[in-house]
Design an enzyme around this catalytic site. Structure first.
Site, PDB file in Angstrom:
ATOM      1  N   HIS A 324      34.897 -28.316   9.243  1.00  0.00           N
ATOM      2  CA  HIS A 324      35.122 -27.681   7.842  1.00  0.00           C
ATOM      3  C   HIS A 324      35.922 -26.443   8.424  1.00  0.00           C
ATOM      4  O   HIS A 324      36.216 -25.553   7.554  1.00  0.00           O
ATOM      5  CB  HIS A 324      33.708 -27.051   7.099  1.00  0.00           C
ATOM      6  CG  HIS A 324      32.799 -25.973   6.258  1.00  0.00           C
ATOM      7  ND1 HIS A 324      33.179 -26.141   5.302  1.00  0.00           N
ATOM      8  CD2 HIS A 324      33.034 -25.000   6.846  1.00  0.00           C
ATOM      9  CE1 HIS A 324      33.164 -25.190   4.454  1.00  0.00           C
ATOM     10  NE2 HIS A 324      32.973 -24.013   5.715  1.00  0.00           N
ATOM     11  N   GLU A 325      35.070 -25.961   8.846  1.00  0.00           N
ATOM     12  CA  GLU A 325      35.853 -24.513   9.736  1.00  0.00           C
ATOM     13  C   GLU A 325      37.241 -24.936  10.020  1.00  0.00           C
ATOM     14  O   GLU A 325      37.845 -24.129   9.376  1.00  0.00           O
ATOM     15  CB  GLU A 325      34.997 -24.339  11.097  1.00  0.00           C
ATOM     16  CG  GLU A 325      33.426 -24.417  10.665  1.00  0.00           C
ATOM     17  CD  GLU A 325      33.475 -23.192   9.583  1.00  0.00           C
ATOM     18  OE1 GLU A 325      34.326 -22.133   9.529  1.00  0.00           O
ATOM     19  OE2 GLU A 325      32.102 -22.639   9.014  1.00  0.00           O
ATOM     20  N   HIS A 328      39.031 -24.533   7.143  1.00  0.00           N
ATOM     21  CA  HIS A 328      40.023 -22.908   6.604  1.00  0.00           C
ATOM     22  C   HIS A 328      41.462 -23.179   7.171  1.00  0.00           C
ATOM     23  O   HIS A 328      41.668 -21.789   6.847  1.00  0.00           O
ATOM     24  CB  HIS A 328      38.975 -21.781   6.755  1.00  0.00           C
ATOM     25  CG  HIS A 328      37.675 -22.246   5.812  1.00  0.00           C
ATOM     26  ND1 HIS A 328      37.622 -21.681   4.788  1.00  0.00           N
ATOM     27  CD2 HIS A 328      36.012 -22.266   6.956  1.00  0.00           C
ATOM     28  CE1 HIS A 328      36.418 -21.983   4.705  1.00  0.00           C
ATOM     29  NE2 HIS A 328      35.856 -22.240   5.589  1.00  0.00           N
ATOM     30  N   GLU A 349      36.604 -22.408   0.226  1.00  0.00           N
ATOM     31  CA  GLU A 349      34.990 -23.097   1.224  1.00  0.00           C
ATOM     32  C   GLU A 349      35.006 -24.923   0.824  1.00  0.00           C
ATOM     33  O   GLU A 349      34.822 -25.550   1.382  1.00  0.00           O
ATOM     34  CB  GLU A 349      34.024 -22.543   0.411  1.00  0.00           C
ATOM     35  CG  GLU A 349      33.489 -20.879   1.279  1.00  0.00           C
ATOM     36  CD  GLU A 349      33.175 -21.096   1.869  1.00  0.00           C
ATOM     37  OE1 GLU A 349      33.164 -22.067   3.192  1.00  0.00           O
ATOM     38  OE2 GLU A 349      34.127 -19.750   3.266  1.00  0.00           O
ATOM     39  N   HIS A 411      30.174 -19.555  -1.372  1.00  0.00           N
ATOM     40  CA  HIS A 411      29.801 -21.095  -0.755  1.00  0.00           C
ATOM     41  C   HIS A 411      29.661 -21.599  -1.852  1.00  0.00           C
ATOM     42  O   HIS A 411      29.551 -22.943  -2.498  1.00  0.00           O
ATOM     43  CB  HIS A 411      28.905 -21.243   0.056  1.00  0.00           C
ATOM     44  CG  HIS A 411      29.780 -19.854   1.321  1.00  0.00           C
ATOM     45  ND1 HIS A 411      29.280 -19.387   1.532  1.00  0.00           N
ATOM     46  CD2 HIS A 411      29.602 -21.227   2.503  1.00  0.00           C
ATOM     47  CE1 HIS A 411      29.920 -18.596   2.291  1.00  0.00           C
ATOM     48  NE2 HIS A 411      30.220 -20.260   2.967  1.00  0.00           N
TER      49      HIS A 411
END
Length: 637
Positions: A324-325, A328, A349, A411
């Site tokens: 997920h990070e 970004h 997100e 989010h």
């Protein structure tokens, strides 16, 4: 009237300058085939003065090609940045898409109107730096001030100052701050720190790529440039052998094993499935830090940083949180850059969640089987998963898009896009053991596989601009599905059905497949979903809906459904203009109406008017200090 605090993404880079009409004098292009075919076709389009209107290009503009981004199956995306009288334009980005033969298939343009601003600053550069720094509790670094044009909304002359440090409450922040060069007010900012949460379960005995020999080893992956893992000082962990971690949830080397293995799987996935060269697309992959003293994890614009759960017995490094990070980072390094406002932030997100699910599926670890729960192993406060992609409402997030999304926390604003991705991948009633997914229109959607869903979304990302919203993704993903899988319409129809299932409306000019829906819309109803910026206290702007094939005149009970995003709706006067020029007032201004946005269906007596023809929605902001845009409108005559 209030001035909104907006966020704007920044597209940067430089290579071949395109002048109109001097493109034929450009130097030979070193770009390798097949990208060179795409670049040649895109340069021809951009270099043609006949393209000025679609590119929103004025006489003082120059477009500069910054790269050619490969998609899957031979698709290419050619990116450009804009300058105005020699100043870089933030929000002036352009993407030209081509097919596998190098033929142009479409353009995406961030700004909505030509630029006309002065270029003489009244505020000094030193003053701009001081203003930008003033919002931080502590400043770790600050750049000088660079004069630019900010073209999101009403164009204005600004200074860009990049500041990193902490905000109140020790919250990390890394921002591009845009200070109005005439007034000294902060006009906009881009926050590069994107936060998430996670749980540091390890994946047992796994093989990871490291470096070293003899008695000197490092958690640095030389096969994936840039990737290393270590503590908060940014240095990679080292050791006398190539055996790392002890399996403990509190051991930071173990956290790096989990994180390195996860990032390596994600880098492998984007290469194998999407033809992407590293997480950043240029061969590089960002570094990883562990041991953050916080119940959190985040991407700060240059590296990922992972903390621990609330019980402090696990590090925040399961594969979907790590991916997920890094998602970004992918969002930031695709055309258009990082987010702008809550709706764009929600898309950012969701992109992280989507790449988490894709990486988890690609890795297919028996210790963490693929699913569409986000951080399902995280027990942050004893509440289980952070988000549920198949049914976002299980975590209190919206399943469906609405006009409230631009004011929803980022989010939570990811919910509808997560839901769309699940429906495209698995469908509403999967037969493979994945959970059922409710639709917003009670329809049934048949999934086409997570890999195909990923291919479509990844290629849609390549035509992203800095002002992306849900409506833009609908059009971009339909284009991607058509370009990737034609002549088959199966994938296209699933993508479209999934957008309908989460209540993102059809957009004017969106593609069709198989010739079943010829544009412009026939019948007595039409919609325009193309954003039109509304200048502050400026001239009226218009958006057009063309009605054709309506076998009667307009009625006395015609309806006009208007969706306008604006920070002070009392500023606005709204009219409907018939094809013959007759104007019908829908909304007056009101200095006492301080609420945000217009989301109203008006009834208008249009009897006597011909139904067919070009109808215009006219919107004018008649007071100072607030701006916005026409989001969409639908006319039923």
């Amino acid at each position: 009237m209030r001035r909104p605090n907006l966020f704007l993404a920044l597209a940067t880079g430089a290579s071949l300058t395109l002048a109109v009409p001097a493109l034929a004098q450009a130097a030979p292009d070193p770009t390798p085939a097949p990208a060179s075919k795409a670049a040649t076709a895109a340069d021809k389009l951009v270099g043609n003065a006949a393209s000025d209107a679609v590119l929103r290009r004025g006489a003082a503009d120059t477009l500069k090609r910054t790269g050619v981004v490969p998609g899957t199956d031979g698709l290419q995306y050619v990116t450009y940045v804009r300058s105005y009288q020699g100043l870089e334009v933030v929000g002036g980005d352009v993407v030209v898409s081509t097919d596998k033969t190098g033929a142009v298939t479409g353009t995406a343009v961030a700004q909505s109107a030509e630029i006309a601003v002065g270029t003489t600053a009244k505020v000094t550069a030193d003053k701009a730096v001081a203003i930008a720094r003033s919002g931080f509790a502590t400043v770790e670094s600050a750049s000088g001030a660079t004069l630019k044009v900010l073209a999101w909304g009403t164009p204005k002359l600004v200074y860009q100052v990049d500041v990193a440090g902490t905000l109140a409450g020790s919250k990390p922040s890394n921002q591009h701050i845009f200070v109005d060069a005439l007034t000294g007010k902060v006009a906009d900012s881009v926050e590069l720190v994107r936060e998430g949460t996670g749980n540091g379960y390890y994946y047992g005995n796994v093989s990871i790529n490291t470096s070293g020999s003899g008695s000197s080893f490092s958690m640095t992956d030389t096969t994936r440039p840039g990737l290393k893992c270590g503590g908060q000082n940014g240095s990679a962990y080292t050791g006398t052998d190539d055996a790392w971690g002890n399996g403990s949830g509190t051991n930071l080397e173990t956290a790096c094993v989990d994180a390195m293995w996860s990032v390596q799987r994600e880098a492998d996935m984007v290469r194998a499935w999407f033809n992407r060269n590293g997480i950043l697309g240029n061969g590089n992959t960002p570094p990883v830090r562990v041991g953050l003293n916080d119940v959190n994890a985040y991407w700060n614009g240059s590296y990922t940083n992972f903390g621990h759960n609330q019980a402090n017995n696990r590090q925040a490094t399961p594969i979907d949180v790590v991916a997920h990070e890094m998602g970004h980072a992918i969002f930031q390094s695709t055309p258009g850059g990082a987010g702008s406002g809550n709706e764009n932030g929600g898309i950012n997100e969701s992109t992280g969640d989507i790449f988490g699910a894709l990486t988890e599926a690609y890795a297919n670890s028996p210790l963490d089987p693929p699913d569409y729960q986000v951080g399902e192993e995280v027990d942050l406060v004893g509440d289980g998963p952070i988000r549920y992609m198949y049914n976002p409402s299980l975590a209190g997030d919206p399943n469906c898009w609405s006009t409230g999304i631009p004011s929803t926390e980022v989010h939570s604003a990811a919910g509808p896009l997560n839901h769309w991705f699940y429906l495209v991948a698995e469908g509403s009633n999967p037969a493979n053991g994945q959970p059922a997914s409710p639709t917003c229109n009670s329809s049934s959607v048949t999934g086409i596989s997570i890999r195909k869903a990923g291919e479509i979304y990844y290629n849609a990302l390549q035509s992203k601009t800095s002002t992306w919203r849900y409506a833009n993704i609908r059009t971009a993903s339909l284009n991607a599905a058509k370009n990737l899988y034609a002549p088959s319409c199966t994938e296209f129809n699933t993508v479209k059905a999934a957008w309908n299932a989460i209540s993102v409306p059809a957009q004017s000019g969106e593609p069709t497949c198989g010739g079943t829906e010829p544009p412009p819309p026939t019948g007595c109803t039409g919609t325009n979903g193309t954003d039109v910026s509304i200048p502050d206290a400026g001239a009226a702007v218009t958006s057009t809906v063309t009605i054709s094939g309506c076998a009667r005149n307009a009625s006395a009970t015609s309806t006009v459904a208007v969706n306008i995003v604006h920070t002070y709706r009392g500023d606005l006067v709204v009219n409907l203009i018939a094809p013959d020029g007759t104007s019908f007032r829908l909304k007056n201004s009101s200095s006492s109406d301080s609420a945000d946005n217009v989301n109203t269906t008006y009834t208008a007596n249009l009897s006597g008017e011909a139904a067919n023809g070009a109808w215009k929605l006219s919107v004018q902001d008649v007071y100072r200090l607030d701006t916005g845009y026409i989001n969409s409108w639908t006319l039923t005559v």
